[in-house]
Design a protein around this motif. Structure first.
Motif, PDB file in Angstrom:
ATOM      1  N   ARG A   1      12.092 -10.829  -2.242  1.00  0.00           N
ATOM      2  CA  ARG A   1      11.156 -11.961  -2.180  1.00  0.00           C
ATOM      3  C   ARG A   1       9.935 -11.569  -3.010  1.00  0.00           C
ATOM      4  N   CYS A   2       9.691 -12.303  -4.091  1.00  0.00           N
ATOM      5  CA  CYS A   2       8.670 -11.876  -5.045  1.00  0.00           C
ATOM      6  C   CYS A   2       7.973 -13.074  -5.677  1.00  0.00           C
ATOM      7  N   ASN A   3       6.932 -12.776  -6.473  1.00  0.00           N
ATOM      8  CA  ASN A   3       6.305 -13.804  -7.291  1.00  0.00           C
ATOM      9  C   ASN A   3       6.775 -13.631  -8.735  1.00  0.00           C
ATOM     10  N   PRO A   4       6.425 -14.540  -9.652  1.00  0.00           N
ATOM     11  CA  PRO A   4       6.936 -14.431 -11.021  1.00  0.00           C
ATOM     12  C   PRO A   4       6.592 -13.117 -11.715  1.00  0.00           C
ATOM     13  N   GLY A   5       5.392 -12.592 -11.489  1.00  0.00           N
ATOM     14  CA  GLY A   5       5.016 -11.330 -12.109  1.00  0.00           C
ATOM     15  C   GLY A   5       5.853 -10.172 -11.626  1.00  0.00           C
ATOM     16  N   GLU A   6       6.135 -10.143 -10.335  1.00  0.00           N
ATOM     17  CA  GLU A   6       6.974  -9.077  -9.777  1.00  0.00           C
ATOM     18  C   GLU A   6       8.414  -9.197 -10.260  1.00  0.00           C
ATOM     19  N   LEU A   7       8.882 -10.437 -10.365  1.00  0.00           N
ATOM     20  CA  LEU A   7      10.221 -10.659 -10.923  1.00  0.00           C
ATOM     21  C   LEU A   7      10.292 -10.139 -12.353  1.00  0.00           C
ATOM     22  N   ALA A   8       9.256 -10.414 -13.131  1.00  0.00           N
ATOM     23  CA  ALA A   8       9.228  -9.971 -14.520  1.00  0.00           C
ATOM     24  C   ALA A   8       9.319  -8.454 -14.614  1.00  0.00           C
ATOM     25  N   ALA A   9       8.593  -7.740 -13.743  1.00  0.00           N
ATOM     26  CA  ALA A   9       8.614  -6.280 -13.769  1.00  0.00           C
ATOM     27  C   ALA A   9      10.003  -5.744 -13.448  1.00  0.00           C
ATOM     28  N   ILE A  10      10.663  -6.334 -12.457  1.00  0.00           N
ATOM     29  CA  ILE A  10      12.001  -5.879 -12.076  1.00  0.00           C
ATOM     30  C   ILE A  10      13.017  -6.220 -13.162  1.00  0.00           C
TER      31      ILE A  10
ATOM     32  N   VAL B   1      15.192  -6.641   3.516  1.00  0.00           N
ATOM     33  CA  VAL B   1      14.430  -7.471   2.577  1.00  0.00           C
ATOM     34  C   VAL B   1      13.418  -6.588   1.860  1.00  0.00           C
ATOM     35  N   LEU B   2      13.301  -6.769   0.554  1.00  0.00           N
ATOM     36  CA  LEU B   2      12.325  -6.033  -0.250  1.00  0.00           C
ATOM     37  C   LEU B   2      11.259  -6.988  -0.773  1.00  0.00           C
ATOM     38  N   ASP B   3       9.998  -6.657  -0.483  1.00  0.00           N
ATOM     39  CA  ASP B   3       8.852  -7.362  -1.053  1.00  0.00           C
ATOM     40  C   ASP B   3       8.164  -6.386  -1.999  1.00  0.00           C
ATOM     41  N   PRO B   4       8.411  -6.504  -3.314  1.00  0.00           N
ATOM     42  CA  PRO B   4       7.915  -5.517  -4.288  1.00  0.00           C
ATOM     43  C   PRO B   4       6.487  -5.804  -4.737  1.00  0.00           C
ATOM     44  N   VAL B   5       5.558  -5.768  -3.813  1.00  0.00           N
ATOM     45  CA  VAL B   5       4.178  -6.171  -4.081  1.00  0.00           C
ATOM     46  C   VAL B   5       3.589  -5.379  -5.258  1.00  0.00           C
ATOM     47  N   GLY B   6       3.120  -6.089  -6.266  1.00  0.00           N
ATOM     48  CA  GLY B   6       2.456  -5.448  -7.391  1.00  0.00           C
ATOM     49  C   GLY B   6       3.294  -4.443  -8.141  1.00  0.00           C
TER      50      GLY B   6
ATOM     51  N   LYS C   1       6.722   0.922 -10.095  1.00  0.00           N
ATOM     52  CA  LYS C   1       7.968   0.605 -10.792  1.00  0.00           C
ATOM     53  C   LYS C   1       9.056   1.621 -10.457  1.00  0.00           C
ATOM     54  N   GLN C   2       8.700   2.891 -10.484  1.00  0.00           N
ATOM     55  CA  GLN C   2       9.675   3.939 -10.188  1.00  0.00           C
ATOM     56  C   GLN C   2      10.138   3.870  -8.743  1.00  0.00           C
ATOM     57  N   ALA C   3       9.215   3.557  -7.835  1.00  0.00           N
ATOM     58  CA  ALA C   3       9.564   3.464  -6.415  1.00  0.00           C
ATOM     59  C   ALA C   3      10.539   2.318  -6.164  1.00  0.00           C
ATOM     60  N   VAL C   4      10.261   1.158  -6.751  1.00  0.00           N
ATOM     61  CA  VAL C   4      11.146   0.006  -6.566  1.00  0.00           C
ATOM     62  C   VAL C   4      12.507   0.275  -7.198  1.00  0.00           C
ATOM     63  N   ALA C   5      12.519   0.916  -8.360  1.00  0.00           N
ATOM     64  CA  ALA C   5      13.795   1.259  -8.984  1.00  0.00           C
ATOM     65  C   ALA C   5      14.609   2.187  -8.088  1.00  0.00           C
ATOM     66  N   LYS C   6      13.945   3.122  -7.443  1.00  0.00           N
ATOM     67  CA  LYS C   6      14.620   4.064  -6.544  1.00  0.00           C
ATOM     68  C   LYS C   6      15.150   3.343  -5.306  1.00  0.00           C
ATOM     69  N   ILE C   7      14.345   2.454  -4.751  1.00  0.00           N
ATOM     70  CA  ILE C   7      14.778   1.683  -3.579  1.00  0.00           C
ATOM     71  C   ILE C   7      16.009   0.844  -3.929  1.00  0.00           C
TER      72      ILE C   7
ATOM     73  N   THR D   1       0.856  -1.194   0.000  1.00  0.00           N
ATOM     74  CA  THR D   1       0.000   0.000   0.000  1.00  0.00           C
ATOM     75  C   THR D   1       0.892   1.244   0.000  1.00  0.00           C
ATOM     76  N   LEU D   2       1.762   1.290  -0.958  1.00  0.00           N
ATOM     77  CA  LEU D   2       2.779   2.330  -1.066  1.00  0.00           C
ATOM     78  C   LEU D   2       2.164   3.719  -1.249  1.00  0.00           C
ATOM     79  N   ASN D   3       2.794   4.716  -0.619  1.00  0.00           N
ATOM     80  CA  ASN D   3       2.471   6.118  -0.888  1.00  0.00           C
ATOM     81  C   ASN D   3       3.755   6.931  -0.744  1.00  0.00           C
ATOM     82  N   THR D   4       3.704   8.195  -1.115  1.00  0.00           N
ATOM     83  CA  THR D   4       4.923   9.007  -1.126  1.00  0.00           C
ATOM     84  C   THR D   4       5.521   9.152   0.267  1.00  0.00           C
ATOM     85  N   ARG D   5       4.671   9.206   1.299  1.00  0.00           N
ATOM     86  CA  ARG D   5       5.181   9.350   2.662  1.00  0.00           C
ATOM     87  C   ARG D   5       5.937   8.094   3.095  1.00  0.00           C
ATOM     88  N   THR D   6       5.339   6.914   2.866  1.00  0.00           N
ATOM     89  CA  THR D   6       6.009   5.689   3.297  1.00  0.00           C
ATOM     90  C   THR D   6       7.235   5.388   2.444  1.00  0.00           C
ATOM     91  N   LEU D   7       7.219   5.807   1.178  1.00  0.00           N
ATOM     92  CA  LEU D   7       8.412   5.624   0.355  1.00  0.00           C
ATOM     93  C   LEU D   7       9.597   6.375   0.949  1.00  0.00           C
TER      94      LEU D   7
END
Length: 253
Positions: free
Chosen positions: A114-123, A85-90, A98-104, A61-67
């Motif tokens: 720790r991810c699922n196949p779809g999240e791996l694909a996005a990264i 540990v990073l869990d890149p949910v959705g 995508k931009q938030a995970v790239a920044k992290i 449930t990412l938002n700019t404050r928690t990022l």
């Protein structure tokens, strides 16, 4: 075996996680003898992570404050050699994620994704049709993509599914087992990420410890009575975590 070791250590796990799963994650960590803290106020996250044994970033449930809090706490954890540990949910669902995970990944030294196949694909930049925060549909060579991501970010990667895949970019391990109902209640993957964070606080080889944790978590699903209705399933996950973490002799690899 890994859950038993976590109970003996009683690590403090700082979680900046999503509000959908915060309660279940906290109870799951408590069930294995770890101590959870859910603190995401930017003014206190550096101080809080400084006393933790491991740190989890979950963007459900990412938002700019928690990022901002994630980045600040992650950098502080790096300074103190506290595993992150990073869990890149959705992550593939929106450009913001995508931009938030790239920044992290650019600014924080992540020890494990720790991810699922779809999240791996996005990264990994592989074409995939995301379905909200669920995995979605697509085709990916999990082994090749996970090794590529692990090598690129100098971290370990766990891709969960019917069989979980663990790699550090060189070594690789498949862990089978579990049950499909684990995918039909909220928070089981997010809880696993938190337990993996606790695992990284243990002494010894991280890959071996994570492999043991994944095996234990598969046994949790195997040990739940599948005659129960779905609403009872989540409760019994906590019961199984508690039982397995308290027994060193029965649960060995």
């Amino acid at each position: 075996m890994a859950l038993y070791k976590i109970r003996q250590k009683n690590p403090l796990v700082h979680c900046i996680t999503n509000y959908v799963v915060a309660n279940f994650t906290a109870n799951g960590l408590l069930a294995i003898g770890a101590s959870p803290v859910m603190a995401d106020e930017v003014e206190e996250v550096e101080e809080m992570v400084s006393i933790a044994n491991a740190f989890l970033i979950n963007i459900g449930t990412l938002n700019t404050r928690t990022l901002e809090s994630m980045l600040k706490a992650g950098k502080k954890a790096n300074e103190l050699n506290i595993p992150v540990v990073l869990d890149p949910v959705g992550v593939g669902a929106t450009s913001f994620r995508k931009q938030a995970v790239a920044k992290i990944l650019e600014e924080v030294d992540i020890q494990l994704i720790r991810c699922n196949p779809g999240e791996l694909a996005a990264i990994a930049g592989v074409s995939w049709q995301a379905k909200g925060v669920d995995s979605g549909e697509g085709e990916i060579d999990v082994q090749a993509a996970a090794k590529e991501v692990a090598s690129k970010y100098n971290c370990m990667v766990i891709v969960t599914g019917p069989s979980d895949y663990l790699t550090d970019g060189e070594s690789e391990h498949w862990i089978s087992g579990g049950h499909v109902l684990m995918t039909q209640v909220t928070g089981t993957g997010c809880l696993l990420s938190a337990i993996c964070a606790a695992t990284l606080s243990l002494e010894g080889d991280p890959i071996s410890n994570l492999k043991a944790t994944l095996s234990d978590y598969k046994r949790v699903a195997d040990g739940v009575s599948f005659q129960l209705l779905l609403g009872s399933f989540q409760e019994n996950i906590l019961n199984q975590l508690h039982l397995i973490s308290r027994s060193v002799s029965k649960w060995t690899l």
